[in-house]
Write an enzyme that holds these catalytic residues in place. Sequence first.
Site, short mmCIF file in Angstrom:
data_model
loop_
_atom_site.label_atom_id
_atom_site.label_comp_id
_atom_site.label_asym_id
_atom_site.label_seq_id
_atom_site.Cartn_x
_atom_site.Cartn_y
_atom_site.Cartn_z
N LYS A 76 0.81 -1.22 0.00
CA LYS A 76 0.00 0.00 0.00
C LYS A 76 0.85 1.28 0.00
O LYS A 76 0.47 2.27 -0.63
CB LYS A 76 -0.95 0.02 1.20
CG LYS A 76 -2.09 -1.00 1.10
CD LYS A 76 -3.04 -0.85 2.28
CE LYS A 76 -4.18 -1.85 2.19
NZ LYS A 76 -5.16 -1.65 3.29
N ALA A 138 -2.10 3.12 15.97
CA ALA A 138 -1.64 4.29 15.22
C ALA A 138 -0.90 3.89 13.96
O ALA A 138 -0.07 4.64 13.44
CB ALA A 138 -0.75 5.15 16.11
#
Length: 292
Positions: A76, A138
């Site tokens: 990605k 996160a």
Amino acid sequence: MTDMPSVTTPALDRYAVFGNPIGHSKSPIIHGQFASLTLQPLSYEAILAPIDGFEASLRAFFQAGGKGANVTVPFKEQAFALCDSLSAEATLAGAVNTLSLLADGTLYGDNTDGLGLVADLLRHLGSLQHKRVLLVGAGGAARGCILPLLKAEVGQLVITNRTQSKAQALVEIFSQVQQGRYSDKLQAMSMPELSGEFDLVINSTSASLAGELPPLPQSIIGNKTACYDMMYGAKPTAFNQWAVQQGAAQVIDGLGMLVGQAAKSFALWRGVEPDTSGVLKLLRDKLQADAQ
């Protein structure tokens, strides 16, 4: 005897998902169902790209007539770097899961993960307006969800992570890119600092896959709290089992997010957003059957 008129079958537009590994991907099933549902002439395949050969594999696909592609782990971030233009969601995520080849030959990147999450949350909860939301983790999964959650008008979005500095860095990156927008609604907190009940707790970590739990205080869960784990399986995830034990009102796994992000990708490519309910039921039934 007259000749029968020849019937030509329109060529199918080619789409694919790239990853490594990729054999487990449900994307071909999902997009195949969407194509049937919307009568769109397309094919969709899974492509195993070499770890060190993603760009070459992707370029070859588009040169051979590919129209668009999904990208999954671990490519990605590489996909993000290859794009000529990006959506706001992709820019903030630093990662791309949906690629479109534009008419001028350039590559446009989007990240529909957060949009898929919000679509699934709205399906279950009706609205996110004014809700106090905790986002656990996160990493890349969390990054892609911040803007869509804020656009859904949550009242407060708190990001927490085992390593607090990563959560704080994420808030700072977001604030810089958004030039201070939403700063009154977004904050980072360490896990021990968390207090008060949340309306919604979202686990973006992959801890559930290993049967592990983030060290969250029990006090964040009340009898009106909904809990969402981005992971999914035939049985409730470790996080959702914990949430039930704490008295959560509702627990939801990430299968709907998977289908939701695919629907957003499909709509980006084809201009029509498919209904997800039938595909979701198909996958849920398949999960249960495979587990038996």
